[in-house]
Design a protein around this motif. Sequence first.
Motif, PDB file in Angstrom:
ATOM      1  N   MET A   1       0.853  -1.179   0.000  1.00 29.67           N
ATOM      2  CA  MET A   1       0.000   0.000   0.000  1.00 29.67           C
ATOM      3  C   MET A   1       0.893   1.234   0.000  1.00 29.67           C
ATOM      4  N   LYS A   2       0.656   2.098  -0.969  1.00 29.63           N
ATOM      5  CA  LYS A   2       1.401   3.359  -1.055  1.00 29.63           C
ATOM      6  C   LYS A   2       0.461   4.503  -0.712  1.00 29.63           C
ATOM      7  N   GLU A   3       1.005   5.494  -0.029  1.00 30.78           N
ATOM      8  CA  GLU A   3       0.234   6.684   0.300  1.00 30.78           C
ATOM      9  C   GLU A   3       0.776   7.865  -0.494  1.00 30.78           C
ATOM     10  N   LEU A   4      -0.129   8.629  -1.103  1.00 34.66           N
ATOM     11  CA  LEU A   4       0.220   9.787  -1.922  1.00 34.66           C
ATOM     12  C   LEU A   4      -0.683  10.949  -1.557  1.00 34.66           C
ATOM     13  N   ILE A   5      -0.238  12.139  -1.862  1.00 36.07           N
ATOM     14  CA  ILE A   5      -1.107  13.312  -1.790  1.00 36.07           C
ATOM     15  C   ILE A   5      -1.374  13.726  -3.222  1.00 36.07           C
ATOM     16  N   CYS A   6      -2.637  13.783  -3.579  1.00 42.08           N
ATOM     17  CA  CYS A   6      -3.029  14.111  -4.950  1.00 42.08           C
ATOM     18  C   CYS A   6      -2.677  15.569  -5.261  1.00 42.08           C
ATOM     19  N   ILE A   7      -2.116  15.801  -6.445  1.00 36.82           N
ATOM     20  CA  ILE A   7      -1.727  17.153  -6.864  1.00 36.82           C
ATOM     21  C   ILE A   7      -2.561  17.661  -8.035  1.00 36.82           C
ATOM     22  N   VAL A   8      -3.638  16.953  -8.360  1.00 34.25           N
ATOM     23  CA  VAL A   8      -4.455  17.335  -9.508  1.00 34.25           C
ATOM     24  C   VAL A   8      -5.207  18.640  -9.255  1.00 34.25           C
ATOM     25  N   CYS A   9      -5.646  18.845  -8.026  1.00 36.89           N
ATOM     26  CA  CYS A   9      -6.362  20.083  -7.690  1.00 36.89           C
ATOM     27  C   CYS A   9      -5.913  20.550  -6.306  1.00 36.89           C
ATOM     28  N   PRO A  10      -6.350  21.702  -5.863  1.00 39.70           N
ATOM     29  CA  PRO A  10      -5.901  22.237  -4.572  1.00 39.70           C
ATOM     30  C   PRO A  10      -6.377  21.466  -3.330  1.00 39.70           C
ATOM     31  N   ARG A  11      -7.299  20.540  -3.468  1.00 40.18           N
ATOM     32  CA  ARG A  11      -7.810  19.816  -2.297  1.00 40.18           C
ATOM     33  C   ARG A  11      -6.731  18.988  -1.617  1.00 40.18           C
ATOM     34  N   GLY A  12      -5.818  18.407  -2.378  1.00 43.47           N
ATOM     35  CA  GLY A  12      -4.733  17.620  -1.796  1.00 43.47           C
ATOM     36  C   GLY A  12      -5.214  16.375  -1.076  1.00 43.47           C
ATOM     37  N   CYS A  13      -6.071  15.607  -1.719  1.00 41.72           N
ATOM     38  CA  CYS A  13      -6.607  14.388  -1.103  1.00 41.72           C
ATOM     39  C   CYS A  13      -5.480  13.416  -0.749  1.00 41.72           C
ATOM     40  N   HIS A  14      -5.632  12.750   0.383  1.00 45.93           N
ATOM     41  CA  HIS A  14      -4.665  11.746   0.819  1.00 45.93           C
ATOM     42  C   HIS A  14      -5.097  10.405   0.240  1.00 45.93           C
ATOM     43  N   LEU A  15      -4.352   9.950  -0.754  1.00 43.15           N
ATOM     44  CA  LEU A  15      -4.696   8.729  -1.468  1.00 43.15           C
ATOM     45  C   LEU A  15      -3.950   7.533  -0.891  1.00 43.15           C
ATOM     46  N   LYS A  16      -4.605   6.383  -0.946  1.00 43.14           N
ATOM     47  CA  LYS A  16      -3.958   5.108  -0.654  1.00 43.14           C
ATOM     48  C   LYS A  16      -4.136   4.259  -1.896  1.00 43.14           C
ATOM     49  N   VAL A  17      -3.009   3.770  -2.425  1.00 42.37           N
ATOM     50  CA  VAL A  17      -3.043   2.965  -3.640  1.00 42.37           C
ATOM     51  C   VAL A  17      -2.565   1.562  -3.284  1.00 42.37           C
ATOM     52  N   ASP A  18      -3.440   0.590  -3.512  1.00 41.75           N
ATOM     53  CA  ASP A  18      -3.134  -0.807  -3.196  1.00 41.75           C
ATOM     54  C   ASP A  18      -2.591  -1.483  -4.448  1.00 41.75           C
ATOM     55  N   GLU A  19      -1.275  -1.634  -4.505  1.00 42.50           N
ATOM     56  CA  GLU A  19      -0.625  -2.247  -5.665  1.00 42.50           C
ATOM     57  C   GLU A  19      -1.017  -3.713  -5.824  1.00 42.50           C
ATOM     58  N   ALA A  20      -1.279  -4.385  -4.724  1.00 44.32           N
ATOM     59  CA  ALA A  20      -1.601  -5.813  -4.759  1.00 44.32           C
ATOM     60  C   ALA A  20      -2.996  -6.082  -5.322  1.00 44.32           C
ATOM     61  N   CYS A  21      -3.852  -5.099  -5.298  1.00 45.26           N
ATOM     62  CA  CYS A  21      -5.233  -5.260  -5.787  1.00 45.26           C
ATOM     63  C   CYS A  21      -5.485  -4.434  -7.034  1.00 45.26           C
ATOM     64  N   GLY A  22      -4.564  -4.501  -7.981  1.00 51.31           N
ATOM     65  CA  GLY A  22      -4.760  -3.800  -9.258  1.00 51.31           C
ATOM     66  C   GLY A  22      -4.735  -2.295  -9.157  1.00 51.31           C
ATOM     67  N   TYR A  23      -3.934  -1.762  -8.256  1.00 51.48           N
ATOM     68  CA  TYR A  23      -3.787  -0.318  -8.084  1.00 51.48           C
ATOM     69  C   TYR A  23      -5.114   0.352  -7.736  1.00 51.48           C
ATOM     70  N   THR A  24      -5.844  -0.258  -6.813  1.00 51.76           N
ATOM     71  CA  THR A  24      -7.094   0.308  -6.320  1.00 51.76           C
ATOM     72  C   THR A  24      -6.783   1.549  -5.491  1.00 51.76           C
ATOM     73  N   VAL A  25      -7.491   2.629  -5.785  1.00 50.18           N
ATOM     74  CA  VAL A  25      -7.248   3.911  -5.117  1.00 50.18           C
ATOM     75  C   VAL A  25      -8.404   4.230  -4.185  1.00 50.18           C
ATOM     76  N   THR A  26      -8.063   4.627  -2.952  1.00 46.33           N
ATOM     77  CA  THR A  26      -9.066   5.111  -2.000  1.00 46.33           C
ATOM     78  C   THR A  26      -8.601   6.468  -1.467  1.00 46.33           C
TER      79      THR A  26
END
Length: 124
Positions: A1-26
Amino acid sequence: MKELICIVCPRGCHLKVDEACGYTVTGNGCPRGEAYGKRELTHPTRVITSTVRCTGGAYPRCPVKTSGPVPKERIFDVAAALDGITVEAPVRLGQVVVKDVCGTGADFVSTRALPQTDEAAGGA
């Protein structure tokens, strides 16, 4: 599981990307965040900004950026392509400085218009 901060817009959502499950993003607040999370882990890209030398202009350097994102693993090659590049004023905003840099499909374009100095134009 990787954690990222989204940079697409100013909201800066805290994303979790599960590489083991086909890069599922929450944690994303919109579909663009989901796409960003997947792309960032499978094929990361960046827009590169820099400067090049400018002769005959109001300033000795001209700011440039890539016209689109380039693969992250090519950043140093793309930046090195600017070594030795000199533009001559006048420079138009958006003028292509280096076409298809390193075969990436992106051009380096000027991000500022630089007028020619009176001395360079031959005026007094």
